[in-house]
Design a protein around this motif. Structure first.
Motif, PDB file in Angstrom:
ATOM      1  N   SER A 121       0.832  -1.216   0.000  1.00  0.00           N
ATOM      2  CA  SER A 121       0.000   0.000   0.000  1.00  0.00           C
ATOM      3  C   SER A 121       0.862   1.259   0.000  1.00  0.00           C
ATOM      4  O   SER A 121       0.592   2.214  -0.751  1.00  0.00           O
ATOM      5  N   ILE A 122       1.892   1.269   0.841  1.00  0.00           N
ATOM      6  CA  ILE A 122       2.783   2.438   0.905  1.00  0.00           C
ATOM      7  C   ILE A 122       3.492   2.638  -0.427  1.00  0.00           C
ATOM      8  O   ILE A 122       3.571   3.765  -0.947  1.00  0.00           O
ATOM      9  N   LEU A 123       3.996   1.566  -1.014  1.00  0.00           N
ATOM     10  CA  LEU A 123       4.690   1.676  -2.295  1.00  0.00           C
ATOM     11  C   LEU A 123       3.756   2.162  -3.395  1.00  0.00           C
ATOM     12  O   LEU A 123       4.153   2.931  -4.269  1.00  0.00           O
ATOM     13  N   MET A 124       2.503   1.742  -3.329  1.00  0.00           N
ATOM     14  CA  MET A 124       1.551   2.152  -4.369  1.00  0.00           C
ATOM     15  C   MET A 124       1.209   3.634  -4.266  1.00  0.00           C
ATOM     16  O   MET A 124       1.123   4.330  -5.279  1.00  0.00           O
ATOM     17  N   ILE A 125       1.015   4.127  -3.042  1.00  0.00           N
ATOM     18  CA  ILE A 125       0.670   5.552  -2.923  1.00  0.00           C
ATOM     19  C   ILE A 125       1.871   6.435  -3.238  1.00  0.00           C
ATOM     20  O   ILE A 125       1.712   7.622  -3.550  1.00  0.00           O
TER      21      ILE A 125
ATOM     22  N   VAL B  84       5.432   3.836  -6.839  1.00  0.00           N
ATOM     23  CA  VAL B  84       6.611   3.023  -7.160  1.00  0.00           C
ATOM     24  C   VAL B  84       6.205   1.960  -8.178  1.00  0.00           C
ATOM     25  O   VAL B  84       5.251   1.211  -7.960  1.00  0.00           O
ATOM     26  N   ARG B  85       6.910   1.934  -9.309  1.00  0.00           N
ATOM     27  CA  ARG B  85       6.591   0.926 -10.321  1.00  0.00           C
ATOM     28  C   ARG B  85       6.927  -0.458  -9.786  1.00  0.00           C
ATOM     29  O   ARG B  85       7.964  -0.678  -9.179  1.00  0.00           O
ATOM     30  N   GLY B  86       6.041  -1.411 -10.034  1.00  0.00           N
ATOM     31  CA  GLY B  86       6.262  -2.760  -9.522  1.00  0.00           C
ATOM     32  C   GLY B  86       6.005  -2.850  -8.030  1.00  0.00           C
ATOM     33  O   GLY B  86       6.596  -3.686  -7.341  1.00  0.00           O
ATOM     34  N   ALA B  87       5.089  -2.003  -7.517  1.00  0.00           N
ATOM     35  CA  ALA B  87       4.832  -1.945  -6.073  1.00  0.00           C
ATOM     36  C   ALA B  87       4.411  -3.301  -5.508  1.00  0.00           C
ATOM     37  O   ALA B  87       4.871  -3.704  -4.423  1.00  0.00           O
ATOM     38  N   ILE B  88       3.569  -4.028  -6.233  1.00  0.00           N
ATOM     39  CA  ILE B  88       3.103  -5.323  -5.732  1.00  0.00           C
ATOM     40  C   ILE B  88       4.263  -6.309  -5.650  1.00  0.00           C
ATOM     41  O   ILE B  88       4.431  -7.015  -4.649  1.00  0.00           O
ATOM     42  N   LEU B  89       5.079  -6.342  -6.700  1.00  0.00           N
ATOM     43  CA  LEU B  89       6.234  -7.247  -6.712  1.00  0.00           C
ATOM     44  C   LEU B  89       7.199  -6.912  -5.585  1.00  0.00           C
ATOM     45  O   LEU B  89       7.635  -7.802  -4.834  1.00  0.00           O
TER      46      LEU B  89
END
Length: 464
Positions: free
Chosen positions: A206-210, A213-218
């Motif tokens: 969640s933090i990476l997505m907001i 950051v590309r590839g946040a899920i990975l």
């Protein structure tokens, strides 16, 4: 390469296309770990992790490259989320029943749905069906599948517990109605390390997505794996003497059971695979085409989307032959388009990355279940965004849309959600048109056909 992909003509460069392809792969590489975990259901379906991994990587590679070469379209394909969960659910839920559906039979159903999909595409019935079903139901199907995936993620992680307090004992393998005071769902225990790891995974992704950051899920999956290592929750024994060279002899190629699929239940499963894939692919392809600017020339854009649908239909059957659930266009392709990808070179690059990932199987295999469970929950959030497109104030649309959304997770069946959405819309729109004084609602003749088929399905199945 320049002339083949018409890169300058599409306002791009070779370096931009390659970077866009890598970006798309980073955005959807999580499927390499998630799909094998879902289809094997951690040993419950009878499928084996490594063959599913091989099928996932090969299908993602071959058919994404095909999309780039034959359509010149920056869209990547891989086994789709939602339908893989449905696939596993069907196999697990029928185990021990009088007529169990094995994973070989489920793969056969996917293969047949691909053939149907191919025929619908070349006869243009597919386009007709897309016009027949109201947009609200299409969006509701997306939202419902998102909640279905979320339930799967919560269940796999241990965050969802089932503590039924019933008046009477429930025999194993049976279903029972519940009284109003009887509980069903509960929150898992925080003393369970898997629950804690899933929460860590949710926070990281969640933090990476907001932060965009590309590839946040990975990266979130990888970060959760590191946390699992620190907590001593990762088993590295599989790395001892691991063979990093792909063993294609283990691929579950053409593992079909045509003799075993005769029955009412399998017909319903085939139709569900076909129906869901129909709208899932259409939304992804048109959305990506719009974002890439292809739909400015609507005639040319529709022609390109039509060709993409053809490749997609072949991918469904081809993926089943390789040993995985429905292969479909990924919405994560928009990450590459946002990076500047405008041609098939983007897809070819993504496809090559998938094929190269075949050499990483031992590393992917150690990723713990909670890490992929967190990814499932976040994917559910992304699919939930489609709910804003539904006008719930118009109850003729709102009630069927709600039934579609609610029935999928709460009856643990994508098919039930679609079925009740169709029944609800045709019935309410017909009543509103006959007795109402306001807006007239369009009911395509194909919706009546689907209405009858759904009723026949439930009558034939005894209401289940």
């Amino acid at each position: 390469m320049e002339r083949f992909f018409k890169i300058k003509e599409n306002g791009s460069t070779i370096s931009t296309e390659i970077m866009a392809g890598i970006t798309t792969f980073m955005a959807m590489a999580y499927i390499l770990a998630v799909n094998p975990n879902i289809l094997t259901a951690f040993g419950q379906t009878g499928m084996v992790w490594y063959p599913v991994f091989l099928a996932t990587a090969i299908a993602g590679g071959i058919f994404t490259i095909a999309m780039g070469i034959f359509v010149n379209f920056p869209v990547a394909l891989a086994p789709g989320m939602g339908l893989n969960a449905y696939f596993a659910t069907v196999v697990v839920s029928t185990a021990g029943s009088e007529h169990p559906i094995t994973w070989q039979m489920a793969l056969t159903a996917v293969f047949i749905s691909g053939i149907i999909f191919f025929l619908l595409t070349i006869t243009h019935v597919r386009q007709m069906l897309l016009e027949a079903v109201p947009d609200a139901l299409k969006h509701a199907i997306t939202v419902g599948i998102g909640l279905f995936i979320t339930i799967v993620g919560l269940k796999n992680s241990g965050m969802l517990s089932v503590s039924v307090e019933t008046v009477n004992d429930i025999p194993k393998g049976t279903f029972t109605p519940l009284q109003g005071f009887e509980t069903v769902f509960g929150l898992g225990s925080f003393s369970n390390p898997d629950v804690l790891l899933t929460i860590i995974g949710l926070a990281l992704i969640s933090i990476l997505m907001i932060l965009n950051v590309r590839g946040a899920i990975l990266f979130g999956i990888l970060g959760t794996t590191v946390a699992a290592i620190l907590m001593g929750r990762v088993d590295f024994s599989s790395l001892n003497g691991a063979n990093w060279v792909p063993d294609l002899t283990q691929l579950s190629f053409f593992e079909f059971d045509f003799a075993g699929i005769m029955g009412v239940g399998i017909v319903s499963i085939i139709l569900t695979f076909t129906f869901v894939e129909l709208f899932d692919t259409f939304g992804t392809l048109v959305g990506t085409a719009n974002r890439a600017g292809f739909m400015k020339n609507r005639e040319e854009g529709n022609k390109r989307v039509g060709k993409a649908m053809f490749v997609d239909s072949v991918a469904v059957a081809g993926g089943a032959a390789l040993g995985t659930s429905t292969v479909t266009a990924f919405v994560e392709s928009s990450a590459g388009v946002a990076e500047g990808g405008r041609t098939g070179l983007t897809s070819v690059t993504t496809g090559i990355c998938f094929l190269l990932s075949l050499f990483l199987a031992p590393a992917v295999a150690v990723i713990p279940g909670p890490a992929t469970a967190a990814a499932l929950i976040v994917v559910g959030v992304l699919m939930m965004q489609a709910v804003t497109e539904i006008n719930f104030k118009d109850l003729v649309i709102g009630i069927p849309a709600f039934m579609t959304i609610a029935f999928m997770p709460f009856t643990y069946s994508i098919a039930n959600g679609i079925s009740f959405g169709i029944l609800g819309y045709v019935l309410l729109a017909f009543v509103a048109n006959v007795f109402g004084k306001g807006e007239k609602y369009k009911i395509h003749w194909l919706m009546w056909v689907l209405f009858v088929l759904v009723i026949v399905r439930y009558v034939a199945m005894g209401g289940h």
